[in-house]
Design a protein around this motif. Structure first.
Motif, PDB file in Angstrom:
ATOM      1  N   ARG A 285      13.896  33.996  21.443  1.00  0.00           N
ATOM      2  CA  ARG A 285      14.465  33.714  22.771  1.00  0.00           C
ATOM      3  C   ARG A 285      15.469  32.574  22.702  1.00  0.00           C
ATOM      4  NH1 ARG A 285       9.545  35.073  24.899  1.00  0.00           N
ATOM      5  NH2 ARG A 285       8.700  32.986  24.546  1.00  0.00           N
ATOM      6  N   ARG A 286      15.047  31.518  21.956  1.00  0.00           N
ATOM      7  CA  ARG A 286      15.944  30.364  21.870  1.00  0.00           C
ATOM      8  C   ARG A 286      17.218  30.727  21.104  1.00  0.00           C
ATOM      9  NH1 ARG A 286      11.890  26.172  19.559  1.00  0.00           N
ATOM     10  NH2 ARG A 286      13.744  24.977  19.000  1.00  0.00           N
ATOM     11  N   PHE A 287      17.050  31.552  20.068  1.00  0.00           N
ATOM     12  CA  PHE A 287      18.203  31.952  19.279  1.00  0.00           C
ATOM     13  C   PHE A 287      19.156  32.804  20.139  1.00  0.00           C
ATOM     14  CE2 PHE A 287      20.224  34.221  15.598  1.00  0.00           C
ATOM     15  CZ  PHE A 287      20.721  33.080  14.972  1.00  0.00           C
ATOM     16  N   ALA A 288      18.582  33.681  20.951  1.00  0.00           N
ATOM     17  CA  ALA A 288      19.397  34.534  21.823  1.00  0.00           C
ATOM     18  C   ALA A 288      20.167  33.678  22.826  1.00  0.00           C
ATOM     19  CB  ALA A 288      18.511  35.533  22.553  1.00  0.00           C
ATOM     20  N   ARG A 289      19.445  32.693  23.412  1.00  0.00           N
ATOM     21  CA  ARG A 289      20.078  31.837  24.386  1.00  0.00           C
ATOM     22  C   ARG A 289      21.246  31.079  23.748  1.00  0.00           C
ATOM     23  NH1 ARG A 289      16.362  27.689  25.741  1.00  0.00           N
ATOM     24  NH2 ARG A 289      14.825  29.350  25.773  1.00  0.00           N
ATOM     25  N   MET A 290      20.985  30.546  22.573  1.00  0.00           N
ATOM     26  CA  MET A 290      21.982  29.735  21.882  1.00  0.00           C
ATOM     27  C   MET A 290      23.207  30.582  21.511  1.00  0.00           C
ATOM     28  SD  MET A 290      20.813  27.262  18.811  1.00  0.00           S
ATOM     29  CE  MET A 290      22.002  26.703  17.624  1.00  0.00           C
ATOM     30  N   THR A 291      22.954  31.775  20.988  1.00  0.00           N
ATOM     31  CA  THR A 291      24.104  32.593  20.562  1.00  0.00           C
ATOM     32  C   THR A 291      24.870  33.149  21.758  1.00  0.00           C
ATOM     33  OG1 THR A 291      22.592  34.461  20.287  1.00  0.00           O
ATOM     34  CG2 THR A 291      23.232  33.259  18.298  1.00  0.00           C
ATOM     35  N   THR A 292      24.162  33.319  22.894  1.00  0.00           N
ATOM     36  CA  THR A 292      24.865  33.790  24.085  1.00  0.00           C
ATOM     37  C   THR A 292      25.758  32.690  24.624  1.00  0.00           C
ATOM     38  OG1 THR A 292      22.834  34.961  24.596  1.00  0.00           O
ATOM     39  CG2 THR A 292      24.539  34.947  26.291  1.00  0.00           C
ATOM     40  N   GLN A 293      25.151  31.499  24.678  1.00  0.00           N
ATOM     41  CA  GLN A 293      25.866  30.388  25.274  1.00  0.00           C
ATOM     42  C   GLN A 293      27.075  29.963  24.444  1.00  0.00           C
ATOM     43  OE1 GLN A 293      23.192  27.155  25.997  1.00  0.00           O
ATOM     44  NE2 GLN A 293      24.745  25.837  26.925  1.00  0.00           N
ATOM     45  N   TYR A 294      26.919  30.086  23.118  1.00  0.00           N
ATOM     46  CA  TYR A 294      27.980  29.557  22.258  1.00  0.00           C
ATOM     47  C   TYR A 294      28.665  30.640  21.441  1.00  0.00           C
ATOM     48  CZ  TYR A 294      25.863  25.083  23.430  1.00  0.00           C
ATOM     49  OH  TYR A 294      25.371  24.004  24.098  1.00  0.00           O
ATOM     50  N   THR A 295      28.809  31.842  21.992  1.00  0.00           N
ATOM     51  CA  THR A 295      29.501  32.908  21.269  1.00  0.00           C
ATOM     52  C   THR A 295      30.890  32.419  20.860  1.00  0.00           C
ATOM     53  OG1 THR A 295      28.350  34.528  22.598  1.00  0.00           O
ATOM     54  CG2 THR A 295      30.276  35.314  21.385  1.00  0.00           C
ATOM     55  N   GLY A 296      31.247  32.711  19.599  1.00  0.00           N
ATOM     56  CA  GLY A 296      32.556  32.292  19.125  1.00  0.00           C
ATOM     57  C   GLY A 296      32.537  30.943  18.422  1.00  0.00           C
ATOM     58  N   ARG A 297      31.414  30.194  18.589  1.00  0.00           N
ATOM     59  CA  ARG A 297      31.323  28.901  17.896  1.00  0.00           C
ATOM     60  C   ARG A 297      30.652  29.084  16.541  1.00  0.00           C
ATOM     61  NH1 ARG A 297      30.706  24.241  21.390  1.00  0.00           N
ATOM     62  NH2 ARG A 297      30.244  23.080  19.499  1.00  0.00           N
ATOM     63  N   GLN A 298      30.766  28.043  15.703  1.00  0.00           N
ATOM     64  CA  GLN A 298      30.133  28.105  14.383  1.00  0.00           C
ATOM     65  C   GLN A 298      28.745  27.500  14.412  1.00  0.00           C
ATOM     66  OE1 GLN A 298      33.285  26.317  12.030  1.00  0.00           O
ATOM     67  NE2 GLN A 298      32.862  27.878  10.464  1.00  0.00           N
ATOM     68  N   PHE A 299      27.836  28.151  13.719  1.00  0.00           N
ATOM     69  CA  PHE A 299      26.493  27.604  13.549  1.00  0.00           C
ATOM     70  C   PHE A 299      26.327  27.151  12.118  1.00  0.00           C
ATOM     71  CE2 PHE A 299      25.966  29.990  17.310  1.00  0.00           C
ATOM     72  CZ  PHE A 299      24.936  29.382  18.001  1.00  0.00           C
ATOM     73  N   ALA A 300      25.760  25.990  11.943  1.00  0.00           N
ATOM     74  CA  ALA A 300      25.482  25.554  10.563  1.00  0.00           C
ATOM     75  C   ALA A 300      24.060  25.988  10.210  1.00  0.00           C
ATOM     76  CB  ALA A 300      25.600  24.044  10.453  1.00  0.00           C
ATOM     77  N   ILE A 301      23.919  26.651   9.090  1.00  0.00           N
ATOM     78  CA  ILE A 301      22.579  26.962   8.590  1.00  0.00           C
ATOM     79  C   ILE A 301      22.275  25.893   7.550  1.00  0.00           C
ATOM     80  CG2 ILE A 301      21.145  28.664   7.437  1.00  0.00           C
ATOM     81  CD1 ILE A 301      23.019  30.799   8.544  1.00  0.00           C
ATOM     82  N   ILE A 302      21.312  25.058   7.877  1.00  0.00           N
ATOM     83  CA  ILE A 302      21.068  23.865   7.066  1.00  0.00           C
ATOM     84  C   ILE A 302      19.750  24.026   6.327  1.00  0.00           C
ATOM     85  CG2 ILE A 302      20.782  21.358   7.122  1.00  0.00           C
ATOM     86  CD1 ILE A 302      22.198  21.586   9.941  1.00  0.00           C
ATOM     87  N   LEU A 303      19.829  23.925   5.001  1.00  0.00           N
ATOM     88  CA  LEU A 303      18.617  24.030   4.195  1.00  0.00           C
ATOM     89  C   LEU A 303      18.452  22.730   3.426  1.00  0.00           C
ATOM     90  CD1 LEU A 303      16.366  25.958   3.139  1.00  0.00           C
ATOM     91  CD2 LEU A 303      17.892  26.457   1.241  1.00  0.00           C
ATOM     92  N   ASP A 304      17.318  22.100   3.608  1.00  0.00           N
ATOM     93  CA  ASP A 304      17.051  20.831   2.941  1.00  0.00           C
ATOM     94  C   ASP A 304      18.214  19.859   3.089  1.00  0.00           C
ATOM     95  OD1 ASP A 304      14.584  21.672   2.220  1.00  0.00           O
ATOM     96  OD2 ASP A 304      15.176  22.334   0.225  1.00  0.00           O
TER      97      ASP A 304
END
Lengths: 530, 325
Positions: A285-304
């Protein structure tokens, strides 16, 4: 001497035969033969130096656990102060020297601030975790207590143990051993593992995964400093995109705790290895909300704490699934999937000891070790028979039973045979023979002094027993101490030595005595060739 | 069938006649051993020094390229490695003692270990990794501490047991004999700079065990003879005891030797150091039982009263006091 009741004979033979039977499955497996499945099969464990495999000792740092706790506390305190009505303003926050300290902007807030902190600390269990001091009326200093840190370390290690277990299961290797050792260590032993590099790779990563919204590219200085107002700075792992790293929003975002699955997969378009992940309903749900709200923006996938990729979200993702790309090989994608499935390690683990033995070398060692034991035993038997004749034959029979019983008992008690253990075997052969040598020499002496056969044999056993028991008890004491305090090869050696003391005394004394008595009773010789 | 007699009947060798020169020599040897350990030091393997060891077989050739391997690893910048033949001619062990600053950093030490293996695997297509040990400085320090502790604890505990079973002099004698064996083994390892590892500690413990067996057999006979021959002078009685147990000593040493020899000759290469140390200890341990453990009894005043119950000694002293003896 000659009087040997039937029950006693049955008892001694019973133990000997039972001990020897226990060794059969091990002998079969050492010779690579099939052992019928229907029968019980206690097989002696082969140490990694014989079976091949990897032994890895992982260690966590107490200091790191302390630092993480301090960070968590800082966040809780900041949140609590922010949420207080009206807000309590604080400044000059520092987490140096294992203490959290901060300054109240307004001295009048002291009692309210103290109440907030008491609230935070009440939730932490029966042990007092922090000591609170107020200096000069407005500086708060929170120091962690030793007991509190002990608890935290213990909890982190238990969590790490679980995570390591799940990760190693993910490799699909056979019969791994994963044990906690001491306060901050975990031993991992994986028999027959071909590639220790993968194991180290798998265990050495914390695998803390976060998705955060990218603000902008960071400058080299900002990455070095690790801090910008209003955001967090992360370096970029490798590849194109943000050569200097990125600034991401401090709050919001989703972390790896909300994942329910992770699989290695291939990207439908590029065919490169990726990791597909599935969120739990809340995370989805949170991921859906975030991707809806910020479509077109970049997401950083951060590992360690490193950005592995920063894709642009072109469409809202509603199905709770996503994929991570980032220049993976199939193997590294698979490793990451395993790491994500297991959850993040609660604390960083680093490898402090690693030992690997290739399976070929292990097999060679067993083979040449076994050949050496067989030749050694045969030579000893030859020498005993040449020197003591019939009494030597009894001693060699005892020797064979001793070796088999030793193997059998080790198998039944689930003990491990190592390379130094093989040397222990040889020494046990020596000790077992020594007992019979003592007895036989003593019988010779008694005969020389003119005693009759039966009296000489009886005296020989009686007089020699004292030295035999003393010698074996002292060795037993030494062996037990070695086992308790020694490590690695010393333990492997001590195991065989201690068990061998019991089997060698049993076979060299009561067993040969029974045979000698039986022979004397039957033949009643007036003289013996000794 | 005529049986083999290794030791003739009724030997009467005056072992203890030379006790003083032998003892002096032994003390000098002990001192020399410790001096060697102090000056030359022990050649610690990775167990005790930290660092990494790679064991490998070159499957396609009959001889490992030792000099070239040394250069390859040296080129990585961790200092000069020790490259040794190990078992067959095409098998080697490569030991690298990492510089302190790398050894102290766990992650850097790991990276170094991987770098060495990668380098060799890249350079030689027929490189087969047989084994790989990698011990951080912290863990190796603990191994050293534990090993010393295990050795000392084992020695003290057995000395205590012998004290309880015999008399205090016997406990001290046995302890000293063990100290002699351990010292000489260490000295030998320092002198020839043989690799000193955890396995060697196991070997020393085996030596202690064997030497103890020997000492106890002789002591048991001494105790028996002390009770039997109340009037015999102690040195003579010790000689008698050693002679009486000589056949056993020779036979046991020989059987252990024939059991160890195949292990030395055809056993696994990785056990060579361990078995060699035990074989050496066989001789040292036998010698110490005769020349260290026994003469000490004379000098510590063991005599025929040692195993007589306390009251009897008290009675005797009373009678001496009353002038009856």
């Amino acid at each position: 001497m000659l009087d040997f009741p039937t029950w006693r004979k049955a008892f001694l033979w019973g133990i000997a035969v039972f001990g020897m039977l226990l060794s059969l499955p091990s002998l079969f497996s050492l010779a690579n033969l099939d052992w019928p499945d229907q029968l019980p099969d206690p097989v002696v464990n082969l140490g990694l130096d014989l079976a091949g495999g990897s032994h890895i000792l992982l260690e966590a740092e107490r200091d790191e656990v302390a630092a993480m706790r301090l960070e968590d506390l800082e966040e809780s305190v900041r949140n609590a102060m922010r949420r207080a009505e009206p807000r309590i303003r604080i400044g000059d926050v520092s987490t140096a020297d294992g203490q959290l300290s901060f300054l109240l902007d307004d001295v009048a807030d002291v009692d309210r601030a103290r109440a907030e902190i008491e609230d935070i600390m009440n939730g932490t269990g029966p042990v007092r975790e922090w000591d609170l001091q107020v200096v000069d009326g407005q500086r708060f200093v929170l120091t962690q207590t030793a007991a509190g840190l002990d608890n935290a370390v213990d909890a982190a290690m238990e969590g790490a143990l679980r995570t390591v277990g799940i990760r190693i299961d993910g490799l699909g290797t056979r019969e791994p051993t994963i044990l906690r050792q001491g306060d901050t260590r975990i031993v991992v032993q994986v028999p027959g593992l071909q590639d220790p590099e993968q194991l180290k790779e798998l265990l050495g990563k914390t695998a803390k995964l976060e998705f955060k919204l990218v603000e902008r590219q960071a400058s080299a200085e900002e990455v070095a400093r690790g801090f910008v107002a209003g955001g967090e700075v992360y370096p970029y792992a490798e590849g194109e995109g943000f050569p200097n790293g990125v600034v991401v929003q401090r709050i919001g975002g989703i972390d790896g705790e909300t994942l329910t699955g992770a699989q290695q997969n291939f990207d439908a378009q590029t065919n490169e290895p990726v990791v597909s992940i599935t969120f739990n309903p809340d995370g989805g749900r949170r991921f859906a909300r975030m991707t809806t709200q910020y479509t077109g923006r970049q997401f950083a996938i951060i590992l360690d704490d490193e950005v592995i990729s920063a894709p642009v979200m072109r469409d809202p993702i509603q199905n709770g699934q996503s994929q991570i790309s980032g220049g993976f090989t199939v193997e590294s994608a698979n490793n990451l999937a395993i790491q994500l499935r297991s959850g993040a390690l609660p604390v960083d683990l680093s490898v402090v000891e690693e030992r690997t033995v290739g399976p070929d070398l292990g097999a060679d060692s067993i083979k040449s070790g076994m050949i050496a034991i067989v030749i050694g035993t045969l030579l000893v038997m030859g020498l005993m028979i040449l020197t003591y004749g019939r009494f030597g034959i009894f001693a060699t029979m005892a020797l064979v039973i001793n070796v088999l019983m030793l193997l059998g008992i080790m198998a039944a008690l689930n003990m491990t045979l190592t390379l130094p253990g093989i040397a222990g075997f040889v020494l046990t052969i020596g000790a077992a023979v020594d007992a019979n040598v003592l007895i036989n020499e003593r019988i010779r002496e008694e005969r020389k002094r003119g005693r009759r056969v039966i009296a000489a044999v009886e005296n020989g056993y009686k007089e020699a027993s004292r030295a035999i028991y003393d010698a074996n008890i002292t060795n037993f004491i030494a062996g037990v101490l070695l086992f308790s305090f020694g490590s690695g090869p010393i333990k492997g050696f001590a195991v065989v030595l201690v068990v061998g003391l019991f089997t060698s005394v049993f076979t060299a004394l009561p067993l040969t005595r029974m045979w000698v008595a039986g022979w004397l009773r039957k033949t009643r010789p007036s003289d013996i060739n000794l | 069938m005529k049986l083999l007699k290794l030791v003739p009947d009724d030997t009467n060798i005056k072992f203890l006649k030379w006790r003083i020169p032998f003892f002096v020599v032994s003390i000098l040897l002990i001192a020399a051993s410790w001096a060697l350990v102090a000056t030359k030091g022990l050649n610690y393997g990775v167990d005790f020094a930290g660092g990494l060891e790679v064991r490998a077989t070159f499957t396609e050739r009959s001889e490992a390229p030792v000099a070239q391997l040394r250069d390859d690893v040296e080129g990585l910048g961790y200092g000069s490695p020790v490259v040794q033949r190990f078992g067959e001619d095409n098998q080697v062990s490569i030991r690298v003692r990492l510089p302190d600053e790398i050894a102290a950093d766990k992650d850097a030490a790991q990276a170094a270990a991987n770098a060495v293996v990668d380098e060799l695997q890249g350079n030689y297509p027929d490189f087969r990794l047989d084994g790989n040990d990698n011990v951080s400085g912290k863990v190796s320090g603990e191994f050293r501490k534990d090993a010393v502790f295990a050795l000392v604890a084992a020695m003290l505990a057995v000395a205590l047991y012998i004290w309880i079973r015999f008399e205090w002099q016997f406990g001290v004698g046995a302890l000293f004999a063990l100290f002699h064996d351990v010292s000489l083994t260490l000295g030998m390892f320092a002198l020839f700079q043989l690799e000193f590892s955890l396995q060697i500690i196991a070997a020393i413990l085996a030596i202690i065990g064997y030497s103890l067996n020997d000492t106890i057999v002789v002591y048991d006979r001494i105790r028996e003879n002390l009770k039997k021959y109340r009037k015999m002078p102690v040195p003579e009685l010790l000689d008698l005891s050693v002679n009486e147990t000589l056949a056993r000593t020779v036979m046991t040493s020989l059987t252990l030797l024939v059991a160890l020899l195949p292990l030395l000759l055809v056993g696994p290469a990785s056990l060579f150091g361990l078995t060699a140390a035990i074989t050496l200890g066989l001789f040292v341990g036998t010698y110490s039982s005769v020349y260290m453990a026994s003469p000490l009894l004379i000098w510590m005043g063991v005599n025929s009263d040692s195993f007589v119950p306390e009251e009897t000694i008290a009675d005797k002293q009373e009678r001496i006091a009353r002038g009856e003896v």
